[in-house]
Write an enzyme that holds these catalytic residues in place. Structure first.
Site, short mmCIF file in Angstrom:
data_model
loop_
_atom_site.label_atom_id
_atom_site.label_comp_id
_atom_site.label_asym_id
_atom_site.label_seq_id
_atom_site.Cartn_x
_atom_site.Cartn_y
_atom_site.Cartn_z
N SER A 175 -13.56 -3.79 1.79
CA SER A 175 -14.59 -3.21 0.92
C SER A 175 -16.00 -3.55 1.41
O SER A 175 -16.86 -3.95 0.63
CB SER A 175 -14.41 -3.66 -0.53
OG SER A 175 -13.19 -3.21 -1.06
N PRO A 176 -16.26 -3.39 2.72
CA PRO A 176 -17.59 -3.75 3.24
C PRO A 176 -18.70 -2.81 2.77
O PRO A 176 -19.88 -3.11 2.97
CB PRO A 176 -17.40 -3.66 4.76
CG PRO A 176 -16.34 -2.63 4.93
CD PRO A 176 -15.40 -2.84 3.78
N LEU A 177 -18.31 -1.70 2.15
CA LEU A 177 -19.30 -0.78 1.60
C LEU A 177 -19.26 -0.78 0.08
O LEU A 177 -19.61 0.21 -0.58
CB LEU A 177 -19.05 0.63 2.15
CG LEU A 177 -19.21 0.76 3.67
CD1 LEU A 177 -18.84 2.15 4.15
CD2 LEU A 177 -20.64 0.41 4.08
N GLY A 178 -18.85 -1.91 -0.50
CA GLY A 178 -18.89 -2.05 -1.95
C GLY A 178 -18.05 -0.99 -2.66
O GLY A 178 -18.47 -0.44 -3.67
N ARG A 179 -16.86 -0.74 -2.10
CA ARG A 179 -15.96 0.29 -2.66
C ARG A 179 -16.66 1.65 -2.77
O ARG A 179 -16.46 2.39 -3.73
CB ARG A 179 -15.41 -0.16 -4.01
CG ARG A 179 -14.51 -1.39 -3.90
CD ARG A 179 -13.89 -1.77 -5.22
NE ARG A 179 -12.90 -2.82 -5.00
CZ ARG A 179 -13.18 -4.11 -4.93
NH1 ARG A 179 -14.43 -4.51 -5.07
NH2 ARG A 179 -12.24 -5.01 -4.72
N GLY A 180 -17.48 1.92 -1.78
CA GLY A 180 -18.16 3.21 -1.73
C GLY A 180 -19.54 3.23 -2.34
O GLY A 180 -20.33 4.16 -2.10
N PHE A 181 -19.87 2.22 -3.14
CA PHE A 181 -21.17 2.22 -3.83
C PHE A 181 -22.33 2.19 -2.84
O PHE A 181 -23.34 2.87 -3.02
CB PHE A 181 -21.25 1.01 -4.76
CG PHE A 181 -22.03 1.26 -6.02
CD1 PHE A 181 -21.43 1.14 -7.26
CD2 PHE A 181 -23.36 1.63 -5.98
CE1 PHE A 181 -22.15 1.38 -8.43
CE2 PHE A 181 -24.08 1.87 -7.14
CZ PHE A 181 -23.47 1.75 -8.36
N HIS A 230 -0.89 -12.06 1.73
CA HIS A 230 -1.81 -11.21 0.97
C HIS A 230 -2.58 -12.00 -0.09
O HIS A 230 -3.76 -11.75 -0.32
CB HIS A 230 -1.02 -10.09 0.30
CG HIS A 230 -1.79 -8.83 0.13
ND1 HIS A 230 -1.23 -7.59 0.11
CD2 HIS A 230 -3.12 -8.61 -0.04
CE1 HIS A 230 -2.16 -6.67 -0.06
NE2 HIS A 230 -3.32 -7.26 -0.16
N TYR A 270 0.84 -1.19 0.00
CA TYR A 270 0.00 0.00 0.00
C TYR A 270 0.88 1.25 0.00
O TYR A 270 1.90 1.30 0.68
CB TYR A 270 -0.91 0.04 1.22
CG TYR A 270 -1.94 -1.06 1.30
CD1 TYR A 270 -2.19 -1.90 0.23
CD2 TYR A 270 -2.67 -1.26 2.46
CE1 TYR A 270 -3.14 -2.90 0.31
CE2 TYR A 270 -3.62 -2.26 2.56
CZ TYR A 270 -3.85 -3.09 1.48
OH TYR A 270 -4.78 -4.08 1.56
#
Length: 317
Positions: free
Chosen positions: A199-205, A120, A50
């Site tokens: 990504s628990p928020l769908g990458r922001g979606f 990873h 990262y």
């Protein structure tokens, strides 16, 4: 802050962690990391790849940011990092590479030990037994405390756990990425291994903040993902609209509803939503106050059943 246990070896963390992958190395990110810790978040997720300089072949940038921000508060933070993605040469898990990587990460983080150290990605050319055997040695040496795997299939998880207890598996999991429920989640429940959804928020979606493709900056990596493109975007935004409507009735935000649903899927699930902004961290923490009834969960299942998302998770770059 509610606490949750990951695995059976004693690792305990805040019920929500913070993913740091997309954080730029600046003072706002430092304030966000420190503010998250002040608010009770104890789990911070980074990796050696990262950071903005990875494409130039330089590792450890984000680890340095995390280490600098949390310096002096080591006893309050659980820091997770990862090894195994090389620069253009595929994943690796050889003993020699692991030993080199852990020392580099310890240096970048400015730490004497890493709390949770993930592979990873599985290495197809190195038996997982060799990889986990080396990680087990690092536990004995005190360089790491707990062992994790990321994006590992069920058979690899079983084989790894037979060598040394695995405390956590990190993989994508959200209302529109529920593939983990087929094979991975049952194995984790059987073996008492924690699940750390990225990504628990769908990458922001799923936040409702993205209304059209043009809302994504021109250099945003999400423009390359099928779920954000064309007809897929149109279909997916319809699902988000239904989540938004339910969130209004529950008196919370779509992000909080989505995280509350994840937290309700099991006691050893600790989502790590990523954000650069402290106000988003504080909003996400509010998910812990959202109580979902059996009727609520049934309604969410109707809105966003397994496989509802249009388009694949990843695209070609």
């Amino acid at each position: 802050m509610q606490q949750r246990k990951l695995g059976s070896e004693g690792l305990e963390v805040s019920a929500l962690g913070l993913g740091t992958m997309m954080m730029p190395d600046n003072e706002e990110s430092v304030r966000t990391l420190q503010g998250a810790l002040d608010a009770g978040v104890t789990m911070f997720d980074t990796a050696d790849i990262y950071g903005e300089e990875y494409l130039l072949g330089r590792f450890g940038g984000n680890e340095k940011l995390v280490g600098r921000a949390l310096k002096g508060r080591r006893d309050q933070a659980v820091i997770a990092s990862k090894f195994g993605i090389t620069h253009g040469q595929g994943p690796t898990g050889t003993p020699a590479y692991i030993k080199k990587s852990v020392d580099a990460s310890l240096y970048s983080l400015g730490l004497d030990y890493i709390d949770l150290y993930y592979q990873h990605r599985p290495d197809p050319n190195t038996p997982i037994e060799d990889t986990v055997g080396t990680l087990s040695d690092l536990v004995k040496q005190g360089k790491i405390r707990y062992i994790g795997l990321s994006e590992a299939p069920a058979d690899i998880i079983r084989r790894a756990h037979a060598v040394h207890p695995v405390s956590a598996v990190e993989t994508e999991y959200s209302l529109w990425s529920r593939e983990v429920e087929d094979e991975i989640l049952p194995v984790l429940q059987e073996l008492r291994i924690g699940l750390v959804p990225y990504s628990p928020l769908g990458r922001g979606f799923l936040t409702g903040q993205i209304r059209k493709f043009e809302d994504l900056p021109e250099d945003d990596y999400r423009r390359y993902y099928p779920r954000f493109q064309g007809e897929n975007f149109t279909k997916n935004i319809e699902v988000v609209s239904l989540i938004e409507q339910m969130a209004v009735r529950k008196g919370c935000t779509p992000a909080q509803l989505s995280l509350a649903w994840l937290l309700a899927q099991g006691e050893q699930i600790v989502p790590i939503p990523g954000t650069k902004r402290l106000e988003r961290v504080q909003e996400n923490i509010g998910a812990l106050q959202v109580m979902l009834t059996a009727e609520d969960l049934a309604e969410i299942e109707q809105i966003s059943p397994k496989g509802v998302a249009a388009g694949s998770r990843f695209g070609a770059f």
